[in-house]
Design an enzyme around this catalytic site. Structure first.
Site, mmCIF file in Angstrom:
data_model
loop_
_atom_site.group_PDB
_atom_site.id
_atom_site.type_symbol
_atom_site.label_atom_id
_atom_site.label_comp_id
_atom_site.label_asym_id
_atom_site.label_seq_id
_atom_site.Cartn_x
_atom_site.Cartn_y
_atom_site.Cartn_z
ATOM 1 N N SER A 8 45.144 -125.947 11.905
ATOM 2 C CA SER A 8 46.448 -126.496 12.284
ATOM 3 C C SER A 8 46.426 -128.025 12.211
ATOM 4 C CB SER A 8 46.765 -126.069 13.721
ATOM 5 O OG SER A 8 47.805 -126.855 14.259
ATOM 6 N N ARG A 22 56.893 -117.482 19.376
ATOM 7 C CA ARG A 22 56.825 -118.731 20.147
ATOM 8 C C ARG A 22 57.965 -119.688 19.818
ATOM 9 N NH1 ARG A 22 51.483 -119.261 22.050
ATOM 10 N NH2 ARG A 22 51.320 -121.508 21.910
ATOM 11 N N GLY A 77 51.701 -111.771 13.488
ATOM 12 C CA GLY A 77 52.530 -111.518 14.674
ATOM 13 C C GLY A 77 52.256 -110.146 15.245
ATOM 14 N N THR A 79 54.513 -124.732 7.430
ATOM 15 C CA THR A 79 55.223 -123.942 8.451
ATOM 16 C C THR A 79 56.682 -124.389 8.477
ATOM 17 O OG1 THR A 79 53.190 -123.726 9.722
ATOM 18 C CG2 THR A 79 55.250 -123.358 10.915
ATOM 19 N N HIS A 102 56.116 -116.989 14.114
ATOM 20 C CA HIS A 102 55.289 -117.913 14.902
ATOM 21 C C HIS A 102 54.761 -117.208 16.164
ATOM 22 C CE1 HIS A 102 54.807 -122.452 14.627
ATOM 23 N NE2 HIS A 102 54.120 -122.199 15.731
ATOM 24 N N GLN A 139 47.111 -126.263 7.458
ATOM 25 C CA GLN A 139 48.532 -126.078 7.808
ATOM 26 C C GLN A 139 49.144 -127.428 8.122
ATOM 27 O OE1 GLN A 139 49.653 -126.153 11.483
ATOM 28 N NE2 GLN A 139 51.734 -126.254 10.656
ATOM 29 N N TYR A 170 52.198 -129.877 9.345
ATOM 30 C CA TYR A 170 53.473 -130.261 9.964
ATOM 31 C C TYR A 170 53.755 -131.669 9.476
ATOM 32 C CZ TYR A 170 53.457 -126.590 13.641
ATOM 33 O OH TYR A 170 53.491 -125.416 14.341
ATOM 34 N N LYS A 208 54.911 -120.528 5.434
ATOM 35 C CA LYS A 208 54.741 -119.706 6.646
ATOM 36 C C LYS A 208 56.005 -119.757 7.500
ATOM 37 C CE LYS A 208 51.713 -119.392 10.744
ATOM 38 N NZ LYS A 208 52.408 -119.926 11.901
ATOM 39 N N PRO A 257 46.753 -120.633 11.917
ATOM 40 C CA PRO A 257 46.657 -121.981 12.487
ATOM 41 C C PRO A 257 47.066 -121.956 13.956
ATOM 42 C CG PRO A 257 48.622 -121.775 11.098
ATOM 43 C CD PRO A 257 47.834 -120.516 10.925
HETATM 44 C C1 LIG Z 1 48.031 -120.942 20.930
HETATM 45 C C2 LIG Z 1 48.775 -120.902 19.632
HETATM 46 C C3 LIG Z 1 48.978 -122.076 18.919
HETATM 47 C C4 LIG Z 1 49.660 -122.047 17.686
HETATM 48 N N1 LIG Z 1 49.774 -123.191 16.953
HETATM 49 C C5 LIG Z 1 50.327 -123.138 15.714
HETATM 50 C C6 LIG Z 1 50.329 -124.281 14.877
HETATM 51 O O1 LIG Z 1 49.825 -125.341 15.231
HETATM 52 N N2 LIG Z 1 50.911 -124.157 13.650
HETATM 53 C C7 LIG Z 1 51.473 -122.980 13.197
HETATM 54 O O2 LIG Z 1 51.977 -122.922 12.084
HETATM 55 N N3 LIG Z 1 51.446 -121.879 13.986
HETATM 56 C C8 LIG Z 1 50.896 -121.921 15.208
HETATM 57 N N4 LIG Z 1 50.840 -120.794 15.975
HETATM 58 C C9 LIG Z 1 51.361 -119.527 15.438
HETATM 59 C C10 LIG Z 1 50.236 -118.767 14.703
HETATM 60 O O3 LIG Z 1 49.851 -119.451 13.545
HETATM 61 C C11 LIG Z 1 50.667 -117.341 14.308
HETATM 62 O O4 LIG Z 1 51.861 -117.418 13.583
HETATM 63 C C12 LIG Z 1 50.862 -116.430 15.527
HETATM 64 O O5 LIG Z 1 49.881 -116.693 16.495
HETATM 65 C C13 LIG Z 1 50.766 -114.976 15.093
HETATM 66 O O6 LIG Z 1 51.003 -114.120 16.163
HETATM 67 P P1 LIG Z 1 49.847 -113.456 17.061
HETATM 68 O O7 LIG Z 1 49.404 -114.526 18.009
HETATM 69 O O8 LIG Z 1 50.567 -112.346 17.760
HETATM 70 O O9 LIG Z 1 48.743 -113.017 16.152
HETATM 71 C C14 LIG Z 1 50.174 -120.819 17.209
HETATM 72 C C15 LIG Z 1 49.959 -119.648 17.936
HETATM 73 C C16 LIG Z 1 49.270 -119.679 19.128
HETATM 74 C C17 LIG Z 1 49.047 -118.390 19.882
#
Ligand SMILES: Cc1cc2nc3c(=O)[nH]c(=O)nc-3n(C[C@H](O)[C@H](O)[C@H](O)COP(=O)(O)O)c2cc1C
Length: 390
Positions: A109, A284, A313, A159, A281, A131, A133, A257, A80
């Site tokens: 998402s 992040r 990740g 999440t 995440h 997903q 929130y 998650k 997502p």
């Molecule tokens: C631009 C961006 C937006 C994201 N938004 C969400 C989100 O809305 N909900 C969520 O559960 N994770 C979010 N994530 C985390 C991703 O679901 C995932 O856990 C993460 O990108 C995995 O790492 P990777 O980017 O190294 O593959 C986001 C990641 C990125 C890069």
């Protein structure tokens, strides 16, 4: 159109960097604080080496597998990723369509710029997960859960690592809150930087700029606007109590998650999770959290076959996917790898990301001397010490 010399995810990342304004590229690329966890996610894969079976002829590699009972053409789903419509006007629709064409799963998402029904229409084959929130409270969630069920989303991803928003310093410096606000006039000071990317700016303006979240509908008021949703995200922690409530109203499988420890894995199982995503995440949220790959074995051991264990990740290569599977993951999710593609070339870019990963997987499997994903196990990798894992 992407040039043929885009051969790996790092090339796609560079293509996205050229096409997108800094504020949008950094929104995808950046992590929290010092970005230690973001870097560790990728580094962890480099510390695991393969133990190939050589002098084996692998004519055909079977990459397909089952995730939560659904067949996927390779052990991969799109993670997502919110605000995708900022990256490309087709956003989630483009990504969902590319996932369907590739036969992999797609997770939408909550922070989507498109209605979940339209995304389901773009991806008729699935697997399609939603997903959640808890923005706006339980009444809002209840309505969207019902909509997701009717639109044939098969699993709900909860999440749990967003007790508050992580501090993504690049976003603050770049003024991303302005771009993601409802006040387009506030963009004026940032215009010179945006004007340097006319193709992106034109498509963004023609799209009208994503201004609301059509899946966060407040009863009696309608879809939540960007500003309000960003503020609400800071106070939208999902608790174990919420999970019990969600379990009561959602009839399908629940995926938790953001699990990094054996304790949280045990609690997620206790709450009826059918799958767990080992995730920080993408670096992040909590900087200093362990690399997801390092947390994986502890969770796999705790779960002990009682649920599907997935991870995300740091996955940038097919070989990374295989390392995670050798260490016990059933499949992985990718975030940035496909978001770079989306930024570089929309649906074609996401498709290219998936083609790259599929070609990597096929080649690496052959070099490992392994004909099917089902045959992979710990004996194909060595932990960082150089000792065989079993
Ligand atoms: C631009 C961006 C937006 C994201 N938004 C969400 C989100 O809305 N909900 C969520 O559960 N994770 C979010 N994530 C985390 C991703 O679901 C995932 O856990 C993460 O990108 C995995 O790492 P990777 O980017 O190294 O593959 C986001 C990641 C990125 C890069």
């Amino acid at each position: 159109m992407l040039p043929p010399h885009v051969v790996n995810i790092a090339d796609l990342r560079r293509a996205a960097e050229r096409r997108l304004p800094r504020v949008v590229f950094d929104y995808i690329d950046g992590g929290a604080e010092d970005e230690v966890t973001l870097q560790e996610n990728e580094r962890a894969f480099r510390t695991v080496s393969f133990r190939p079976r050589n002098a084996v002829c692998v004519d055909r590699c079977e990459l397909d597998t089952n995730v939560l009972g659904s067949r996927v053409s390779m052990p991969l789903l799109l993670a997502p990723c919110g605000f995708s419509r900022l990256v490309h006007p087709r956003g989630e629709l483009a990504a969902a369509r590319a996932a369907a064409k590739a036969g992999v799963g797609f997770t939408l998402s909550t922070m989507s710029g498109y209605r979940l029904e339209d995304v389901a229409h773009a991806n008729p084959s699935g697997p399609l997960w939603y997903q959640l929130y808890l923005l706006g409270g339980r009444a809002v969630a209840e309505e969207v859960i019902e909509r997701a069920r009717l639109a044939r989303f098969t699993a709900l991803v909860i999440t749990i690592d967003t007790a508050t928003s992580g501090m993504r310093e690049r976003d603050v410096r770049n003024g991303s809150n302005v771009l993601m606000s409802d006040n387009k006039l506030a963009m004026i000071p940032f215009l010179p930087r945006l004007l340097a990317h006319p193709r992106w700016l034109t498509s963004y303006l023609l799209d009208g700029g994503p201004s609301t979240f059509p899946n966060i509908v407040v009863p009696g008021r309608g879809p939540m606007c960007l500003q309000e949703a960003r503020a609400a995200l800071r106070h939208s922690a999902v608790t174990w109590k919420d999970l019990s409530w969600i379990r009561e109203i959602w009839p399908g499988p629940i995926v938790v998650k953001g699990v990094l420890t054996r304790d949280d894995a045990a609690k997620a199982l206790d709450k009826g999770a059918a799958a767990i995503i080992v995730s920080n995440h993408g670096g992040r949220q909590l900087d200093g959290a362990p690399a997801a790959l390092r947390a994986l074995p502890e969770v796999v051991e705790t779960v002990n076959g009682r649920a599907d264990v997935l991870m995300d990740g740091g996955i940038r290569r097919g070989s990374d996917v295989l390392k995670a599977i050798c260490l016990g993951a059933r499949a992985v999710l990718v975030g940035r790898a496909y978001m770079y593609g989306l930024g570089a070339a929309g649906e074609d870019g996401v498709s290219r990301a998936l083609e790259i990963l599929r070609a990597d997987l096929t080649r690496t499997m052959a070099l490992l001397g392994c004909a099917s994903i089902a045959e992979l196990n710990q004996s194909f990798v060595a932990p960082p010490s150089g000792q065989p894992a079993c």
